[in-house]
Scaffold this motif. Sequence first.
Motif, short mmCIF file in Angstrom:
data_model
loop_
_atom_site.label_atom_id
_atom_site.label_comp_id
_atom_site.label_asym_id
_atom_site.label_seq_id
_atom_site.Cartn_x
_atom_site.Cartn_y
_atom_site.Cartn_z
N SER A 46 46.21 33.79 38.08
CA SER A 46 47.64 33.82 38.02
C SER A 46 48.34 34.60 39.65
O SER A 46 48.79 34.27 40.05
CB SER A 46 48.07 35.07 37.17
N ASN A 47 47.06 34.38 40.58
CA ASN A 47 46.89 36.15 41.30
C ASN A 47 46.67 35.06 42.90
O ASN A 47 47.74 34.71 43.86
CB ASN A 47 46.40 36.73 41.60
N ILE A 48 46.53 33.34 42.44
CA ILE A 48 45.60 32.78 43.18
C ILE A 48 47.21 31.13 42.98
O ILE A 48 47.59 30.72 43.94
CB ILE A 48 45.20 32.05 43.53
N TYR B 21 34.31 30.49 42.39
CA TYR B 21 34.85 31.92 41.23
C TYR B 21 36.63 32.16 41.62
O TYR B 21 36.39 33.52 40.87
CB TYR B 21 33.81 32.72 41.96
N THR B 22 37.19 30.92 42.02
CA THR B 22 38.69 31.93 42.04
C THR B 22 38.68 30.50 40.61
O THR B 22 40.62 30.71 40.00
CB THR B 22 39.61 31.53 43.12
N PHE C 260 44.11 42.96 47.40
CA PHE C 260 44.02 44.22 46.24
C PHE C 260 43.33 43.80 44.88
O PHE C 260 41.97 42.84 44.35
CB PHE C 260 45.36 45.07 45.85
N LEU C 261 44.53 42.46 44.40
CA LEU C 261 43.88 41.49 42.78
C LEU C 261 42.88 40.79 43.02
O LEU C 261 41.97 41.05 41.86
CB LEU C 261 44.92 41.15 42.63
N SER C 262 42.56 40.23 43.86
CA SER C 262 40.85 39.82 43.94
C SER C 262 40.00 40.28 44.35
O SER C 262 39.06 40.14 42.91
CB SER C 262 40.60 38.52 45.36
#
Length: 325
Positions: free
Chosen positions: A87-89, A290-291, A114-116
Amino acid sequence: MFPLTVSLLLFEIMESGNTSSDFILLGLLGHSRAQHLVFFSFLFGLFIVTLTENALMILLIHRDPRLHTPMYFLLSHLSFMDILHVSNIVPKVIADFLSGRRAISFAGCGIQVFLSLTLLGGECLLLAAMSCDRYVAICHPLRYPVIMSERVSVLMAAGCWLVGTLNAMVHTGLVLHLPFCRSRVIDHYFCEIPAMLKLSCADTSSYERGVDVSAILFLLIPLSMICASYVQILLTVLRMKSSEARKKSYSTCSFHMVVVIMYYGPFIFTYMRPKSYHTPGQDKFLAIFYTIVTPTLNPVIYSFRNKDVLTAMKNVLRSSFPYRK
């Protein structure tokens, strides 16, 4: 609803502003819209699948009492981390492709970093904790209820979140205070530290040494613990008399190690190389694993191949859609 709400909120923050201090993300595959439409359609489908299967995993663990064990408790945290991570990326990547806008605000870039780092670091520690849980369960089954008590599993999960967050706070603060006096164009599809370091005109060698220390703490040490745990598990399995039990354990361990290698390998290769050895195309390709890839594979490998999880899923479906005579 929650994962989509998080995605929209993060997207709004990342898009806020539009000043000269914004960064520009070049994206994943360049500028050709027609050529890569199929890929981004696939990426959107993968995003929905990842959210659905991880949210389903959390729901099953919450609703079925038989899954209220340390192993599944840790798995629920892994699923939650994967939901937040994609959801961050991914929504930002898809939105940039559809709209043609590639700007991300300074605050939005800081949030992504920060979230990653929080989720990547926390997941590295969590995978190590899960391997220790499996080691105790298989190698010391009689002592498992004592060693892996509810209190211990809660402390493990909380420790992963806390240590990952503290590490992310330090690195985010340091990287955002670097002077970006060169181009503000990030040759990546999200704000990642190795790509951002190339934009700084300051000497980042001391900071890179700090990254190496974090990489040892979050990558090499957890990976060593995972490998040691599975070696002990395999040695224990070899002493089992049941061929069926040996086959099942081999299958489980091999699948788990494939996921671990796909996650840690590219992560180590990205964060433990000097800045001068990084190439944009290579970094983007490695980051996909990894993402995007491992958050999709984790529920399948760790959960949905398990009979207890499949039984819990059938029970949930029966309660939601009861048969009518």
